[in-house]
Design a protein around this motif. Sequence first.
Motif, short mmCIF file in Angstrom:
data_model
loop_
_atom_site.label_atom_id
_atom_site.label_comp_id
_atom_site.label_asym_id
_atom_site.label_seq_id
_atom_site.Cartn_x
_atom_site.Cartn_y
_atom_site.Cartn_z
N PHE A 124 7.32 -8.20 -25.22
CA PHE A 124 6.67 -8.18 -26.36
C PHE A 124 5.12 -8.20 -26.43
N GLN A 125 4.74 -8.96 -25.62
CA GLN A 125 3.27 -8.85 -25.15
C GLN A 125 2.59 -7.40 -24.93
N ASP A 126 3.42 -6.87 -23.98
CA ASP A 126 2.91 -5.52 -23.59
C ASP A 126 3.02 -4.37 -24.74
N ILE A 127 4.05 -4.67 -25.82
CA ILE A 127 4.03 -3.60 -26.86
C ILE A 127 2.99 -4.00 -27.83
N GLN A 128 2.69 -5.24 -28.06
CA GLN A 128 1.50 -5.74 -29.05
C GLN A 128 0.19 -4.98 -28.51
N PHE A 129 0.12 -5.29 -27.05
CA PHE A 129 -1.31 -4.83 -26.38
C PHE A 129 -1.44 -3.32 -26.47
N LYS A 130 -0.22 -2.46 -26.38
CA LYS A 130 -0.38 -1.47 -26.33
C LYS A 130 -0.57 -0.66 -27.88
N VAL A 131 0.15 -1.24 -28.83
CA VAL A 131 -0.33 -0.99 -30.27
C VAL A 131 -1.72 -1.17 -30.52
N PHE A 132 -2.45 -1.84 -29.97
CA PHE A 132 -3.60 -2.44 -30.48
C PHE A 132 -4.74 -1.91 -29.51
N GLY A 133 -4.26 -1.23 -28.49
CA GLY A 133 -4.89 -0.61 -27.24
C GLY A 133 -6.04 -1.55 -26.62
N ILE A 134 -5.54 -2.87 -26.24
CA ILE A 134 -6.61 -3.91 -25.97
C ILE A 134 -6.05 -4.12 -24.58
N SER A 135 -5.03 -3.54 -23.81
CA SER A 135 -4.62 -4.04 -22.50
C SER A 135 -5.65 -4.01 -21.50
N LYS A 136 -6.58 -3.28 -21.51
CA LYS A 136 -7.59 -3.16 -20.45
C LYS A 136 -8.80 -4.03 -20.65
N ILE A 137 -8.89 -4.63 -21.77
CA ILE A 137 -9.92 -5.42 -22.19
C ILE A 137 -9.67 -6.93 -21.16
N PHE A 138 -8.64 -7.22 -21.16
CA PHE A 138 -8.08 -8.36 -20.34
C PHE A 138 -8.11 -8.56 -18.91
N ASP A 139 -8.58 -9.63 -18.21
CA ASP A 139 -8.39 -9.59 -16.74
C ASP A 139 -7.09 -10.12 -16.43
N SER A 140 -6.58 -11.04 -17.31
CA SER A 140 -5.27 -11.59 -17.01
C SER A 140 -4.50 -11.88 -18.37
N ILE A 141 -3.24 -11.99 -18.17
CA ILE A 141 -2.37 -12.29 -19.09
C ILE A 141 -1.32 -13.08 -18.63
N THR A 142 -0.96 -14.38 -19.12
CA THR A 142 -0.21 -15.09 -18.60
C THR A 142 0.92 -15.50 -19.91
N THR A 143 2.09 -15.40 -19.62
CA THR A 143 2.98 -15.61 -20.80
C THR A 143 4.20 -16.85 -20.32
N SER A 144 4.66 -17.45 -21.41
CA SER A 144 5.57 -18.20 -21.18
C SER A 144 6.75 -17.82 -20.38
N GLU A 145 7.11 -16.67 -20.74
CA GLU A 145 8.17 -15.98 -19.89
C GLU A 145 7.99 -15.94 -18.14
N GLU A 146 6.62 -15.52 -17.98
CA GLU A 146 6.44 -15.64 -16.78
C GLU A 146 6.44 -16.78 -15.97
N VAL A 147 6.03 -17.77 -16.63
CA VAL A 147 5.80 -19.29 -15.92
C VAL A 147 6.89 -20.02 -16.31
N GLN A 148 7.93 -19.63 -17.39
CA GLN A 148 9.06 -20.45 -17.65
C GLN A 148 8.67 -21.81 -18.21
N SER A 149 7.56 -21.78 -18.84
CA SER A 149 7.09 -23.03 -19.27
C SER A 149 6.32 -22.69 -20.50
N TYR A 150 6.27 -23.48 -21.62
CA TYR A 150 5.68 -23.39 -23.01
C TYR A 150 4.24 -24.28 -22.79
N LYS A 151 3.12 -23.84 -23.53
CA LYS A 151 1.94 -24.82 -23.83
C LYS A 151 2.70 -26.07 -24.71
N PRO A 152 1.98 -27.11 -24.70
CA PRO A 152 1.10 -27.52 -23.91
C PRO A 152 1.16 -27.92 -22.42
#
Length: 233
Positions: free
Chosen positions: A146-174
């Motif tokens: 879902f994060q990938d789709i959103q970033f492609k829609v907005f054309g902002i993928s290349k702006i960020f040096d890193s993306i960390t998601t809850s699915e990747e880490v299997q943990s939520y903020k905080p």
Amino acid sequence: NKNEVKKYKAIFFDFGGTLMCAESDNVAHLHMMKEVIQKYNLPASPEDMVTKYNSFLFTKEMTLRDADPEEKSFTPLRESTKKAFKGVLAEYDIQPSKEDFQWFSKLFFENHKKYIKLFPETLLILRELKNTDLHLGIISDIDNDFQDIQFKVFGISKIFDSITTSEEVQSYKPKAEIFQVALEKAGCQGKESIIIGDSYKKDIIGGKNMGMTTIWINKFQPDNIDTEKADFR
């Protein structure tokens, strides 16, 4: 203050409600429910259906926005939306089939691609920051696809040096894990970074626990609540 900025190596953003307009997410839900009503011939308004859908999606068990995120085990967003869809149809004695779930999953992504919007100031801010030496990162309670789709829609993928998601880490903020992974990607410590987010409990408390400087984007909560841990707002 340029001298103040120099002490930082990274700046992290939450996404939904911080860079992306949360109201546009609700618009996507309204259009989704219009199609659900039409497909199953349900006696309800889109607004009522969104309320029902959100009541299932935003429960403590399923949601990414529950009141006590420290107590929540990880559940992918795709599973939460599936359960919410099932819960809505159950109120009309409809048991969705495998094909129904596939249809709804496609509907979910199509409507979010079409209707989600960034805040008007988002792109200007990100482009300005991209011209600095700061590591730009995302820390978001969301699924990778879902994060990938959103970033492609907005054309902002290349702006960020890193993306960390809850699915990747299997943990939520905080919880510390998701912040720690993001900091490791940036190669810095908490005291060398800034977190900007709209959730006081998730972004601000989570960031302060890691020693980060915190900026709270408070669009909805009253000013008189206990928010002394936010460095800026």
